[in-house]
Write an enzyme that holds these catalytic residues in place. Structure first.
Site, mmCIF file in Angstrom:
data_model
loop_
_atom_site.group_PDB
_atom_site.id
_atom_site.type_symbol
_atom_site.label_atom_id
_atom_site.label_comp_id
_atom_site.label_asym_id
_atom_site.label_seq_id
_atom_site.Cartn_x
_atom_site.Cartn_y
_atom_site.Cartn_z
ATOM 1 N N HIS A 307 0.859 -1.199 0.000
ATOM 2 C CA HIS A 307 0.000 0.000 0.000
ATOM 3 C C HIS A 307 0.885 1.234 0.000
ATOM 4 O O HIS A 307 1.948 1.238 0.601
ATOM 5 C CB HIS A 307 -0.893 0.014 1.251
ATOM 6 C CG HIS A 307 -2.048 0.944 1.108
ATOM 7 N ND1 HIS A 307 -1.945 2.284 1.381
ATOM 8 C CD2 HIS A 307 -3.309 0.731 0.686
ATOM 9 C CE1 HIS A 307 -3.113 2.858 1.148
ATOM 10 N NE2 HIS A 307 -3.955 1.948 0.721
ATOM 11 N N ASP A 364 -7.991 -5.078 -0.262
ATOM 12 C CA ASP A 364 -8.471 -5.953 -1.347
ATOM 13 C C ASP A 364 -8.128 -7.419 -1.156
ATOM 14 O O ASP A 364 -8.595 -8.262 -1.924
ATOM 15 C CB ASP A 364 -7.870 -5.460 -2.675
ATOM 16 C CG ASP A 364 -8.427 -4.095 -3.058
ATOM 17 O OD1 ASP A 364 -7.628 -3.200 -3.373
ATOM 18 O OD2 ASP A 364 -9.653 -3.926 -2.982
HETATM 19 C C1 SDX Z 1 -6.110 0.247 -3.068
HETATM 20 O O1 SDX Z 1 -4.221 4.671 -2.034
HETATM 21 C C2 SDX Z 1 -5.218 4.100 -1.451
HETATM 22 O O2 SDX Z 1 -5.652 4.480 -0.399
HETATM 23 C C3 SDX Z 1 -5.834 2.928 -2.222
HETATM 24 C C4 SDX Z 1 -6.876 2.080 -1.500
HETATM 25 C C5 SDX Z 1 -8.138 2.863 -1.249
HETATM 26 O O3 SDX Z 1 -8.857 2.491 -0.327
HETATM 27 O O4 SDX Z 1 -8.454 3.786 -2.057
HETATM 28 O O5 SDX Z 1 -6.341 1.615 -0.277
HETATM 29 C C6 SDX Z 1 -7.262 0.871 -2.341
HETATM 30 O O6 SDX Z 1 -5.844 0.616 -4.192
HETATM 31 C C7 SDX Z 1 -5.274 -0.785 -2.347
HETATM 32 C C8 SDX Z 1 -4.070 -1.305 -3.200
HETATM 33 C C9 SDX Z 1 -4.586 -2.377 -4.158
HETATM 34 N N1 SDX Z 1 -3.511 -2.777 -5.115
HETATM 35 C C10 SDX Z 1 -2.893 -3.969 -5.006
HETATM 36 O O7 SDX Z 1 -3.099 -4.793 -4.114
HETATM 37 C C11 SDX Z 1 -1.918 -4.260 -6.137
HETATM 38 C C12 SDX Z 1 -0.618 -4.852 -5.575
HETATM 39 N N2 SDX Z 1 0.084 -3.788 -4.826
HETATM 40 C C13 SDX Z 1 1.076 -3.026 -5.493
HETATM 41 O O8 SDX Z 1 0.968 -2.918 -6.853
HETATM 42 C C14 SDX Z 1 1.572 -1.806 -4.712
HETATM 43 O O9 SDX Z 1 1.811 -2.220 -3.438
HETATM 44 C C15 SDX Z 1 0.700 -0.555 -4.686
HETATM 45 C C16 SDX Z 1 0.317 -0.121 -6.049
HETATM 46 C C17 SDX Z 1 -0.498 -0.779 -3.863
HETATM 47 C C18 SDX Z 1 1.565 0.546 -4.025
HETATM 48 O O10 SDX Z 1 2.593 0.810 -4.858
HETATM 49 P P1 SDX Z 1 3.682 1.953 -4.511
HETATM 50 O O11 SDX Z 1 3.338 2.682 -3.272
HETATM 51 O O12 SDX Z 1 3.925 2.739 -5.758
HETATM 52 O O13 SDX Z 1 4.930 1.130 -4.132
HETATM 53 P P2 SDX Z 1 5.929 0.464 -5.183
HETATM 54 O O14 SDX Z 1 5.136 -0.140 -6.306
HETATM 55 O O15 SDX Z 1 6.971 1.461 -5.496
HETATM 56 O O16 SDX Z 1 6.521 -0.724 -4.292
HETATM 57 C C19 SDX Z 1 7.615 -0.498 -3.409
HETATM 58 C C20 SDX Z 1 8.416 -1.801 -3.488
HETATM 59 C C21 SDX Z 1 8.841 -2.146 -4.921
HETATM 60 O O17 SDX Z 1 9.989 -2.977 -4.809
HETATM 61 P P3 SDX Z 1 11.486 -2.224 -4.983
HETATM 62 O O18 SDX Z 1 11.434 -1.426 -6.270
HETATM 63 O O19 SDX Z 1 11.638 -1.359 -3.737
HETATM 64 O O20 SDX Z 1 12.454 -3.382 -5.019
HETATM 65 O O21 SDX Z 1 7.577 -2.893 -3.046
HETATM 66 C C22 SDX Z 1 7.385 -3.808 -4.119
HETATM 67 C C23 SDX Z 1 7.728 -3.057 -5.402
HETATM 68 O O22 SDX Z 1 8.163 -3.957 -6.412
HETATM 69 N N3 SDX Z 1 5.982 -4.214 -4.106
HETATM 70 C C24 SDX Z 1 5.540 -5.437 -4.344
HETATM 71 C C25 SDX Z 1 4.159 -5.375 -4.162
HETATM 72 N N4 SDX Z 1 3.808 -4.134 -3.837
HETATM 73 C C26 SDX Z 1 4.930 -3.404 -3.808
HETATM 74 N N5 SDX Z 1 6.197 -6.575 -4.703
HETATM 75 C C27 SDX Z 1 5.407 -7.665 -4.870
HETATM 76 N N6 SDX Z 1 4.073 -7.700 -4.713
HETATM 77 C C28 SDX Z 1 3.406 -6.562 -4.360
HETATM 78 N N7 SDX Z 1 2.092 -6.576 -4.215
#
Ligand code: SDX
Length: 428
Positions: A307, A364
């Site tokens: 998140h 989710d």
């Molecule tokens: C919602 O913003 C809100 O409030 C949203 C929400 C709401 O109520 O409105 O809470 C609802 O959208 C919840 C999120 C739902 N999405 C997912 O579950 C999809 C999977 N999650 C990711 O795609 C990710 O965690 C996000 C999109 C939610 C957040 O992404 P960020 O903040 O841009 O963080 P990032 O992608 O830069 O990740 C940081 C690190 C990265 O690794 P490094 O580059 O540091 O090596 O964490 C890793 C990412 O690769 N990472 C994951 C991961 N989520 C982040 N690696 C594997 N699996 C994951 N799910």
């Protein structure tokens, strides 16, 4: 006592005011930065940038705190109705009995959509994704109520549009589902409450009326409350920025639905179930899937994990996980996906990659398991999210309009070509 931040650029120092929020959050007000220094700030994805001041929702990502207008999500999910929470988010206070009765009465009286809108469904393919239908019909509502397009609406006209949106979204959502399953639409029933009316429109058939199960009714109420707002998330920011151009409220909400559809945002609840079903069908050890999620060369991510704000447990995920257990046991359902989800959570939370990045289950991760237990198909999961988030989007839009915020228009740092002269094709 006023606080300032000092910024040094090319040897010159500039002082910028520091503002402090109700919960002692600090923000550097850069309103005058460009006028003073010629410089702007850059923050791709707005990871560290506040777009507004807001009194609607408070999040503390480090400590897993979520409050709507000061009330904790735990208390609201346990004690409130979704209509009370909708009123709270939009108006700032919990309603009195009389205010709630009037609010619900107004919404009940606007649940029908114009009969001409039924013709929209004839044009959609039978398996049209319900999110595409919902986004289109919400925007199209503005053509049935052209007064809503007037940017100089009165407060009463805005309130009527808010009632129409809250009232008609369940009808549009349920009819999009009926289109998806090829069943005839079911009309709203005024004697049912908000959630039960939606369930009835979703699941009643010409041959038999849906029997409202209190377990299902209570679970839906809780899920809608848990999704009702989440401060400046992607879709709420979309609603705000579209609304800031003084586009009408129906279109601003429609834009929010479209932003929510993305699998990185609200679309994740559908992606989680599809992921769990793949894992269940595949049968490989969970560690293999965790390793795929960690592999930068593999597009697979652990959907429902991570998140932007929560670097601790998403408080909603905790409540939904418990509710999932309750609903499955009360309905006597044995869904292997919840066991896979719990094992996946256990493996991930003990894995260095996830711990180092503070990746926890988000709202989710478990919600789809409950929707599935309620008989809602996967393609409707994100519509359910939109149904819950509608009052939050309305509250965010209303605050932006009432605060007379300017049209949103971010700056950029240009990285393209310097000036160059045109040359004819022969010389290229
Ligand atoms: C919602 O913003 C809100 O409030 C949203 C929400 C709401 O109520 O409105 O809470 C609802 O959208 C919840 C999120 C739902 N999405 C997912 O579950 C999809 C999977 N999650 C990711 O795609 C990710 O965690 C996000 C999109 C939610 C957040 O992404 P960020 O903040 O841009 O963080 P990032 O992608 O830069 O990740 C940081 C690190 C990265 O690794 P490094 O580059 O540091 O090596 O964490 C890793 C990412 O690769 N990472 C994951 C991961 N989520 C982040 N690696 C594997 N699996 C994951 N799910």
């Amino acid at each position: 006592m006023e606080e300032f931040a000092e910024v040094k650029i090319s040897g010159k120092s500039y002082e910028l005011p520091v503002i402090t929020g109700t919960e002692d959050e600090k923000g550097i007000d850069i309103t005058k930065l460009r006028a003073l220094s010629g410089a702007i700030t850059l923050d791709s994805g707005f990871k560290n940038t506040g777009a507004t001041k807001s009194a609607v929702t408070y999040l503390d990502g480090e400590n897993g705190i979520l409050r709507y207008r000061g009330y904790s999500i735990e208390e609201l999910a346990e004690k409130a109705s979704f209509m009370e929470v909708s009123y709270l988010l939009i108006n700032g206070e919990l309603p009195t009995t009389a205010q709630l009765s009037e609010f619900e009465g107004e919404i009940t009286n606007h649940t029908l959509i114009h009969e001409d809108m039924k013709r929209f469904f004839e044009a959609y393919p039978s398996k049209a994704h319900p999110m595409g239908i919902v986004a289109s019909l919400l925007c199209s509502l503005s053509t049935f109520y052209p007064d809503s397009q007037n940017p100089n609406r009165t407060e009463e006209e805005i309130e009527l549009t808010i009632f129409r949106l809250l009232a008609k979204l369940p009808t549009i959502a349920a009819w999009a589902y009926k289109n998806f399953v090829g069943h005839p639409v079911v009309y709203p029933k005024n004697e049912l409450n908000y959630g039960d009316n939606f369930l009835n429109m979703m699941f009643s058939l010409p041959s038999e009326d849906y029997k409202i199960d209190p377990v299902v009714s209570d679970a839906l109420n809780k899920l809608l409350i848990l999704h009702a707002d989440h401060e400046q998330n992607c879709s709420a920011s979309t609603v705000r920025i579209v609304g800031s151009s003084h586009a009408n409220l129906y279109s601003s909400i429609s834009a929010g639905v479209i932003a929510l559809w993305g699998p990185l945002h609200g679309g994740a609840n559908q992606a989680v179930i599809e992921m769990l079903e793949s894992i269940h069908a595949d049968g490989s050890p969970l560690e293999d899937w965790i390793n795929k999620a960690k592999d930068k060369n593999d597009p697979f991510r652990l959907m429902g994990f991570g998140h932007r704000v929560y670097k601790n447990f998403d408080p909603r995920a905790k409540i939904i996980k418990k509710a999932a257990d309750d609903v499955l046991s009360k309905l006597g359902i044995n869904d292997p996906l919840i066991d896979i989800a719990k094992q996946l959570e256990e493996v991930a939370l003990n894995d260095e990659y996830f711990k180092a990045r503070n990746l926890y289950p988000n709202v989710d991760f478990y919600s789809g398991i409950i929707y599935k237990a309620l008989g809602i198909p996967t393609e409707m999961f994100t519509v359910m999210f939109a149904l819950g988030r509608l009052p939050g989007w309305i509250a965010q839009w209303k605050e932006m309009i009432e605060n007379k915020e300017p049209i949103g228009r971010p700056r950029q740092i240009y990285t393209g070509e310097n000036e160059r002269s045109f040359v004819t094709a022969e010389k290229r």
